[in-house]
Design a protein around this motif. Structure first.
Motif, mmCIF file in Angstrom:
data_model
loop_
_atom_site.group_PDB
_atom_site.id
_atom_site.type_symbol
_atom_site.label_atom_id
_atom_site.label_comp_id
_atom_site.label_asym_id
_atom_site.label_seq_id
_atom_site.Cartn_x
_atom_site.Cartn_y
_atom_site.Cartn_z
ATOM 1 N N LYS A 2 -21.942 -2.190 -2.945
ATOM 2 C CA LYS A 2 -20.623 -2.030 -3.558
ATOM 3 C C LYS A 2 -19.644 -1.553 -2.486
ATOM 4 C CE LYS A 2 -18.003 0.203 -7.232
ATOM 5 N NZ LYS A 2 -17.259 -1.050 -7.468
ATOM 6 N N VAL A 3 -18.577 -2.318 -2.315
ATOM 7 C CA VAL A 3 -17.609 -2.060 -1.249
ATOM 8 C C VAL A 3 -16.214 -1.905 -1.833
ATOM 9 C CG1 VAL A 3 -16.634 -2.912 0.922
ATOM 10 C CG2 VAL A 3 -18.994 -3.501 0.303
ATOM 11 N N ILE A 4 -15.479 -0.913 -1.354
ATOM 12 C CA ILE A 4 -14.064 -0.760 -1.685
ATOM 13 C C ILE A 4 -13.266 -0.908 -0.401
ATOM 14 C CG2 ILE A 4 -12.273 0.785 -2.555
ATOM 15 C CD1 ILE A 4 -14.386 2.088 -4.323
ATOM 16 N N ILE A 5 -12.261 -1.778 -0.431
ATOM 17 C CA ILE A 5 -11.400 -2.006 0.725
ATOM 18 C C ILE A 5 -9.993 -1.569 0.365
ATOM 19 C CG2 ILE A 5 -10.476 -3.718 2.340
ATOM 20 C CD1 ILE A 5 -12.967 -5.444 1.653
ATOM 21 N N ALA A 6 -9.428 -0.685 1.169
ATOM 22 C CA ALA A 6 -8.057 -0.215 0.949
ATOM 23 C C ALA A 6 -7.121 -0.974 1.877
ATOM 24 C CB ALA A 6 -7.967 1.284 1.216
ATOM 25 N N GLY A 7 -6.220 -1.760 1.289
ATOM 26 C CA GLY A 7 -5.266 -2.528 2.083
ATOM 27 C C GLY A 7 -5.563 -4.005 2.053
ATOM 28 N N ALA A 8 -4.705 -4.777 1.381
ATOM 29 C CA ALA A 8 -4.921 -6.218 1.241
ATOM 30 C C ALA A 8 -4.060 -7.009 2.216
ATOM 31 C CB ALA A 8 -4.638 -6.662 -0.189
ATOM 32 N N GLY A 9 -3.920 -6.471 3.417
ATOM 33 C CA GLY A 9 -3.264 -7.229 4.473
ATOM 34 C C GLY A 9 -4.211 -8.267 5.027
ATOM 35 N N ARG A 10 -3.866 -8.789 6.191
ATOM 36 C CA ARG A 10 -4.668 -9.849 6.789
ATOM 37 C C ARG A 10 -6.120 -9.420 6.993
ATOM 38 N NH1 ARG A 10 -3.355 -12.571 12.691
ATOM 39 N NH2 ARG A 10 -5.161 -13.934 12.812
ATOM 40 N N LEU A 11 -6.306 -8.229 7.553
ATOM 41 C CA LEU A 11 -7.657 -7.774 7.843
ATOM 42 C C LEU A 11 -8.439 -7.489 6.571
ATOM 43 C CD1 LEU A 11 -9.638 -7.058 10.097
ATOM 44 C CD2 LEU A 11 -8.737 -4.728 10.037
ATOM 45 N N ALA A 65 -19.776 5.252 -7.001
ATOM 46 C CA ALA A 65 -20.970 4.433 -6.808
ATOM 47 C C ALA A 65 -20.880 3.555 -5.561
ATOM 48 C CB ALA A 65 -21.191 3.550 -8.035
ATOM 49 N N ALA A 66 -19.827 3.727 -4.770
ATOM 50 C CA ALA A 66 -19.619 2.857 -3.616
ATOM 51 C C ALA A 66 -20.606 3.159 -2.487
ATOM 52 C CB ALA A 66 -18.186 2.985 -3.103
ATOM 53 N N ASP A 67 -21.052 2.099 -1.825
ATOM 54 C CA ASP A 67 -21.889 2.245 -0.633
ATOM 55 C C ASP A 67 -21.053 2.273 0.640
ATOM 56 O OD1 ASP A 67 -24.562 1.883 -1.970
ATOM 57 O OD2 ASP A 67 -23.638 -0.033 -2.506
ATOM 58 N N LEU A 68 -19.870 1.683 0.562
ATOM 59 C CA LEU A 68 -19.028 1.546 1.744
ATOM 60 C C LEU A 68 -17.568 1.524 1.339
ATOM 61 C CD1 LEU A 68 -18.530 0.701 4.786
ATOM 62 C CD2 LEU A 68 -18.819 -1.660 4.018
ATOM 63 N N LEU A 85 -10.889 11.307 1.316
ATOM 64 C CA LEU A 85 -11.210 11.302 -0.111
ATOM 65 C C LEU A 85 -12.567 10.636 -0.358
ATOM 66 C CD1 LEU A 85 -7.772 10.338 -1.702
ATOM 67 C CD2 LEU A 85 -8.985 12.507 -1.964
ATOM 68 N N ALA A 86 -12.792 9.505 0.298
ATOM 69 C CA ALA A 86 -14.041 8.774 0.085
ATOM 70 C C ALA A 86 -15.244 9.622 0.464
ATOM 71 C CB ALA A 86 -14.030 7.481 0.897
ATOM 72 N N LYS A 87 -15.143 10.309 1.578
ATOM 73 C CA LYS A 87 -16.292 11.071 2.070
ATOM 74 C C LYS A 87 -16.456 12.408 1.359
ATOM 75 C CE LYS A 87 -18.509 9.963 5.023
ATOM 76 N NZ LYS A 87 -19.804 9.230 5.051
ATOM 77 N N ARG A 88 -15.363 13.154 1.220
ATOM 78 C CA ARG A 88 -15.472 14.520 0.702
ATOM 79 C C ARG A 88 -15.528 14.573 -0.822
ATOM 80 N NH1 ARG A 88 -13.780 17.910 4.969
ATOM 81 N NH2 ARG A 88 -14.727 16.972 6.826
ATOM 82 N N GLN A 89 -14.690 13.773 -1.481
ATOM 83 C CA GLN A 89 -14.635 13.861 -2.947
ATOM 84 C C GLN A 89 -15.641 12.943 -3.621
ATOM 85 O OE1 GLN A 89 -10.762 14.188 -4.576
ATOM 86 N NE2 GLN A 89 -11.334 13.549 -6.641
ATOM 87 N N VAL A 92 -19.095 8.996 -0.398
ATOM 88 C CA VAL A 92 -19.433 7.632 -0.014
ATOM 89 C C VAL A 92 -20.266 7.677 1.279
ATOM 90 C CG1 VAL A 92 -18.514 5.383 0.673
ATOM 91 C CG2 VAL A 92 -17.349 6.729 -1.102
ATOM 92 N N PRO A 93 -21.417 7.013 1.307
ATOM 93 C CA PRO A 93 -22.308 7.107 2.475
ATOM 94 C C PRO A 93 -21.710 6.595 3.776
ATOM 95 C CG PRO A 93 -23.478 6.181 0.593
ATOM 96 C CD PRO A 93 -22.025 6.221 0.222
ATOM 97 N N ARG A 94 -20.875 5.545 3.691
ATOM 98 C CA ARG A 94 -20.361 4.927 4.919
ATOM 99 C C ARG A 94 -18.866 4.660 4.772
ATOM 100 N NH1 ARG A 94 -21.935 4.973 10.102
ATOM 101 N NH2 ARG A 94 -21.108 3.202 11.241
ATOM 102 N N VAL A 95 -18.084 5.194 5.733
ATOM 103 C CA VAL A 95 -16.633 5.027 5.716
ATOM 104 C C VAL A 95 -16.186 4.480 7.073
ATOM 105 C CG1 VAL A 95 -14.396 6.159 5.463
ATOM 106 C CG2 VAL A 95 -16.340 6.921 4.073
#
Length: 218
Positions: A2-11, A65-68, A85-89, A92-95
């Protein structure tokens, strides 16, 4: 994965295309309503409107529940807040976070929740390979469990494929065009799509080499 991506720009959209296309559960977040609407049906990912710097938005996207989490916005401040936020709150295992300004690179450490910082100049392949290989689930260049290679090539001014229709190219068996990225926007690789100079092509294959792929598109 399960992956969450912040930012829907080109990358961010390219990463969503690659990871979603290899069977991962991907959620892509962006504050721009128009951009989100334009991407809704073009990506193998759930695309949502929201500010990933807000804990509620990350929670609604499934951060618990995110893995990344991959922070790819164009603002270093936002990428750091998302990472923290992802790591501390949300534990999330991998940021992974993109560094837009090299002068800010010193901030992108585990103190801010960043496991790996990737310079803005790094190619897509390097960033996604770092993100996925570190999770032991998928690798971009060698999807070890599936035995699949992912190869990226760009249509140059002298490419024979420029001006050609995708479905008319002599693509060898075993090669699948996963995405065509034009001007930062991922496009469905339909057979009637006319390729243009500057198009970035992402190809999946079990057996093809980089040279064989370049021979088709260059």
């Amino acid at each position: 994965m399960k992956v969450i991506i912040a930012g829907a720009g080109r990358l961010g959209t390219q990463i969503a295309q690659v990871l979603g296309g290899t069977g991962n559960q991907v959620t892509l977040l962006d504050q721009d309503d128009d951009r989100v609407a334009a991407l809704q049906d073009g990506l193998p990912a759930e695309v949502r409107t929201g500010d990933a710097c807000e804990p509620r938005v990350l929670e609604d996207a499934g951060a618990h529940a995110a893995d990344l989490v991959v922070a790819t916005t164009g603002e270093d401040e936002d990428n750091l807040v998302v990472s923290l936020l992802a790591k501390r709150q949300f534990k999330v295992p991998r940021v992974i976070a993109r560094v837009n300004d090299d002068d800010n690179a010193w901030l992108f450490t585990q103190h801010w929740g960043v496991d790996t910082a990737v310079p803005a100049a790094a190619p897509l392949v390097s960033l996604v390979e770092e993100a996925t290989s570190a999770s032991d689930t998928v690798a971009l260049l060698r999807l070890s469990k599936a035995g699949v290679n992912v190869i990226e090539t760009t249509i140059g001014p002298r490419s024979r494929a420029a001006g050609s229709v995708l479905g008319e190219l002599a693509v060898p068996p075993g090669i699948v065009v996963a995405a065509v990225v034009r001007g930062g926007d991922p496009m469905t690789p339909a057979p009637d799509l006319e390729l243009r100079e500057g198009d970035e092509i992402l190809v999946l294959s079990h057996t093809a080499t980089e040279g064989e792929v370049h021979a088709v598109f260059q």
